[in-house]
Design a protein around this motif. Structure first.
Motif, PDB file in Angstrom:
ATOM      1  N   GLU A 120       0.854  -1.193   0.000  1.00 50.79           N
ATOM      2  CA  GLU A 120       0.000   0.000   0.000  1.00 50.79           C
ATOM      3  C   GLU A 120       0.892   1.246   0.000  1.00 50.79           C
ATOM      4  OE1 GLU A 120      -4.024  -1.274   2.252  1.00 50.79           O
ATOM      5  OE2 GLU A 120      -2.233  -1.399   3.511  1.00 50.79           O
ATOM      6  N   LEU A 121       1.064   1.815  -1.182  1.00 48.45           N
ATOM      7  CA  LEU A 121       2.025   2.901  -1.371  1.00 48.45           C
ATOM      8  C   LEU A 121       1.567   4.219  -0.771  1.00 48.45           C
ATOM      9  CD1 LEU A 121       2.821   1.975  -5.056  1.00 48.45           C
ATOM     10  CD2 LEU A 121       4.321   1.584  -3.095  1.00 48.45           C
ATOM     11  N   HIS A 122       0.254   4.367  -0.603  1.00 49.76           N
ATOM     12  CA  HIS A 122      -0.291   5.601  -0.017  1.00 49.76           C
ATOM     13  C   HIS A 122      -0.935   5.346   1.341  1.00 49.76           C
ATOM     14  CE1 HIS A 122      -0.436   7.707  -4.213  1.00 49.76           C
ATOM     15  NE2 HIS A 122       0.767   7.728  -3.666  1.00 49.76           N
ATOM     16  N   GLY A 123      -0.571   4.214   1.968  1.00 52.03           N
ATOM     17  CA  GLY A 123      -1.093   3.912   3.299  1.00 52.03           C
ATOM     18  C   GLY A 123      -2.459   3.257   3.254  1.00 52.03           C
ATOM     19  N   ALA A 124      -3.109   3.189   4.427  1.00 53.00           N
ATOM     20  CA  ALA A 124      -4.409   2.531   4.563  1.00 53.00           C
ATOM     21  C   ALA A 124      -5.308   3.384   5.445  1.00 53.00           C
ATOM     22  CB  ALA A 124      -4.233   1.142   5.173  1.00 53.00           C
ATOM     23  N   LEU A 125      -6.474   3.715   4.911  1.00 52.02           N
ATOM     24  CA  LEU A 125      -7.405   4.609   5.603  1.00 52.02           C
ATOM     25  C   LEU A 125      -7.734   4.115   7.014  1.00 52.02           C
ATOM     26  CD1 LEU A 125      -9.024   7.212   4.875  1.00 52.02           C
ATOM     27  CD2 LEU A 125     -10.939   5.724   4.307  1.00 52.02           C
ATOM     28  N   ARG A 155      -5.686  10.627  13.376  1.00 51.67           N
ATOM     29  CA  ARG A 155      -5.612  10.778  11.919  1.00 51.67           C
ATOM     30  C   ARG A 155      -5.739   9.410  11.261  1.00 51.67           C
ATOM     31  NH1 ARG A 155       0.066  11.705   9.342  1.00 51.67           N
ATOM     32  NH2 ARG A 155      -1.107  10.654   7.691  1.00 51.67           N
ATOM     33  N   PRO A 156      -6.223   9.362  10.007  1.00 50.17           N
ATOM     34  CA  PRO A 156      -6.228   8.086   9.272  1.00 50.17           C
ATOM     35  C   PRO A 156      -4.816   7.741   8.807  1.00 50.17           C
ATOM     36  CG  PRO A 156      -7.102   9.839   7.887  1.00 50.17           C
ATOM     37  CD  PRO A 156      -6.808  10.457   9.217  1.00 50.17           C
ATOM     38  N   GLY A 157      -4.583   6.463   8.511  1.00 48.06           N
ATOM     39  CA  GLY A 157      -3.243   5.995   8.158  1.00 48.06           C
ATOM     40  C   GLY A 157      -2.882   6.173   6.703  1.00 48.06           C
ATOM     41  N   VAL A 158      -3.288   7.287   6.118  1.00 48.84           N
ATOM     42  CA  VAL A 158      -2.991   7.551   4.708  1.00 48.84           C
ATOM     43  C   VAL A 158      -1.795   8.495   4.596  1.00 48.84           C
ATOM     44  CG1 VAL A 158      -5.375   7.212   3.990  1.00 48.84           C
ATOM     45  CG2 VAL A 158      -4.610   9.502   4.597  1.00 48.84           C
ATOM     46  N   VAL A 159      -1.138   8.448   3.446  1.00 50.96           N
ATOM     47  CA  VAL A 159      -0.046   9.388   3.175  1.00 50.96           C
ATOM     48  C   VAL A 159      -0.665  10.706   2.722  1.00 50.96           C
ATOM     49  CG1 VAL A 159       1.981   9.855   1.758  1.00 50.96           C
ATOM     50  CG2 VAL A 159       1.514   7.521   2.529  1.00 50.96           C
ATOM     51  N   LEU A 160      -0.407  11.753   3.470  1.00 52.63           N
ATOM     52  CA  LEU A 160      -0.938  13.071   3.130  1.00 52.63           C
ATOM     53  C   LEU A 160       0.044  13.805   2.224  1.00 52.63           C
ATOM     54  CD1 LEU A 160      -2.058  14.120   6.730  1.00 52.63           C
ATOM     55  CD2 LEU A 160      -3.517  13.213   4.902  1.00 52.63           C
ATOM     56  N   PHE A 161      -0.457  14.799   1.501  1.00 52.83           N
ATOM     57  CA  PHE A 161       0.440  15.653   0.722  1.00 52.83           C
ATOM     58  C   PHE A 161       1.379  16.336   1.709  1.00 52.83           C
ATOM     59  CE2 PHE A 161      -3.059  14.974  -2.149  1.00 52.83           C
ATOM     60  CZ  PHE A 161      -2.415  14.796  -3.368  1.00 52.83           C
ATOM     61  N   GLY A 162       2.656  16.245   1.429  1.00 50.34           N
ATOM     62  CA  GLY A 162       3.650  16.799   2.339  1.00 50.34           C
ATOM     63  C   GLY A 162       4.334  15.727   3.172  1.00 50.34           C
ATOM     64  N   GLU A 163       3.933  14.459   2.983  1.00 46.96           N
ATOM     65  CA  GLU A 163       4.545  13.353   3.728  1.00 46.96           C
ATOM     66  C   GLU A 163       5.283  12.403   2.795  1.00 46.96           C
ATOM     67  OE1 GLU A 163       1.889  12.634   7.690  1.00 46.96           O
ATOM     68  OE2 GLU A 163       1.113  11.720   5.857  1.00 46.96           O
ATOM     69  N   MET A 164       6.223  11.680   3.365  1.00 48.29           N
ATOM     70  CA  MET A 164       6.956  10.652   2.619  1.00 48.29           C
ATOM     71  C   MET A 164       6.083   9.416   2.464  1.00 48.29           C
ATOM     72  SD  MET A 164      10.136  11.698   2.073  1.00 48.29           S
ATOM     73  CE  MET A 164      11.182  10.244   1.978  1.00 48.29           C
ATOM     74  N   LEU A 165       6.332   8.642   1.420  1.00 43.50           N
ATOM     75  CA  LEU A 165       5.658   7.354   1.265  1.00 43.50           C
ATOM     76  C   LEU A 165       6.198   6.374   2.301  1.00 43.50           C
ATOM     77  CD1 LEU A 165       5.538   6.718  -2.591  1.00 43.50           C
ATOM     78  CD2 LEU A 165       3.974   8.017  -1.185  1.00 43.50           C
ATOM     79  N   PRO A 166       5.388   5.355   2.687  1.00 42.00           N
ATOM     80  CA  PRO A 166       5.908   4.341   3.609  1.00 42.00           C
ATOM     81  C   PRO A 166       7.092   3.611   2.982  1.00 42.00           C
ATOM     82  CG  PRO A 166       3.704   3.751   2.797  1.00 42.00           C
ATOM     83  CD  PRO A 166       3.999   5.117   2.301  1.00 42.00           C
ATOM     84  N   GLN A 167       8.241   3.710   3.626  1.00 43.28           N
ATOM     85  CA  GLN A 167       9.494   3.231   3.043  1.00 43.28           C
ATOM     86  C   GLN A 167       9.469   1.740   2.729  1.00 43.28           C
ATOM     87  OE1 GLN A 167      11.358   5.721   2.248  1.00 43.28           O
ATOM     88  NE2 GLN A 167      12.909   4.501   1.221  1.00 43.28           N
TER      89      GLN A 167
END
Length: 244
Positions: A120-125, A155-167
């Motif tokens: 999950e490249l953008h996290g999980a809601l 907060r939900p576990g999604v990647v927000l604009f301004g954050e790094m992707l889960p490595q």
């Protein structure tokens, strides 16, 4: 007499012969489950640009708006379910036709349908946590407006604009894509950086399936125009005789 393959027949032939097939999915995979594509004109959110609300800035400075936006996303998710395309991809993994799925989607539908190896490249809601310390909480806690035991907002576990992707997900996705004989890209506009660079990292054959054609698709070995679910079902008929 030579039979000229249709694009779907050619895709099925490549997948059959492939030593390692990886699937990369975007928003177009989820819209058929009823999840709105926030980039579309018919998008769910009309108060302000979702790209601004789904940001670290909004979370830190306009939390009420941020909370309202993601509460709406949770409530939409409750009404939606994986479609046949998700289930077929999970079945392909069980049959050894697919090695892994890398996804931009945060709805968890691939896992819900039975896929095991999903990055999950953008996290999980649904992976709700607190902003300050990352303590885990539930989606209900977030929706109700509860705070964490440490006092932090959630907060939900999604990647927000301004954050790094889960490595971890990013590195594993790169690894499987680099090793793939076939990369099947489904339902993405290829506009979001840096994940739109992933398909460029394979030396294998590339197949692009999307309802709308985008300029970046011109670099693919094979382009199939159509809905994600329909095209996956069509491929499945050719690969597995229609069983799913």
């Amino acid at each position: 007499m030579n039979h000229e393959h249709t694009p779907v027949e050619q895709a099925a032939a490549w997948i059959k012969e492939s030593a390692s097939t990886v699937v990369f999915t975007g928003a177009g995979m989820s819209t058929e489950s009823g999840i709105p594509d926030f980039r579309s004109k018919k998008g769910l959110w009309t108060k302000t640009d979702p790209m601004e609300v789904a940001s670290t800035e909004a979370m830190n400075e306009q939390y009420d708006l941020f909370h309202e936006f993601y509460t709406l996303r949770f409530k939409t998710l409750e009404r939606c379910h994986p479609h046949m395309g998700h289930e077929i991809l999970a079945e392909w993994e069980r049959r050894g036709l697919v090695d892994a799925i890398a996804t931009q989607n945060v709805d968890g539908f691939h896992q819900q349908a039975g896929s095991q190896k999903v990055y999950e490249l953008h996290g999980a809601l649904k992976k709700v946590c607190c902003i300050d310390n990352g303590h885990q909480a539930t989606p209900d806690d977030f929706i109700i407006g509860n705070r964490c035991v440490c006092g932090s907002r959630l907060r939900p576990g999604v990647v927000l604009f301004g954050e790094m992707l889960p490595q971890d997900a990013w590195e594993k996705a790169i690894e499987v894509i680099q090793q793939a004989s076939v990369l099947l890209v489904i339902g993405t506009s290829l506009q979001v950086s840096p994940v739109n660079q992933l398909p460029l990292m394979t030396a294998g054959k590339t197949i692009f399936i999307n309802q709308e054609m985008v300029p970046a698709a011109s670099g693919y070995d094979l382009v199939i125009k159509g809905k994600a679910g329909d095209m996956i079902c069509h491929l499945n008929d050719l690969l597995c005789g229609g069983s799913s």
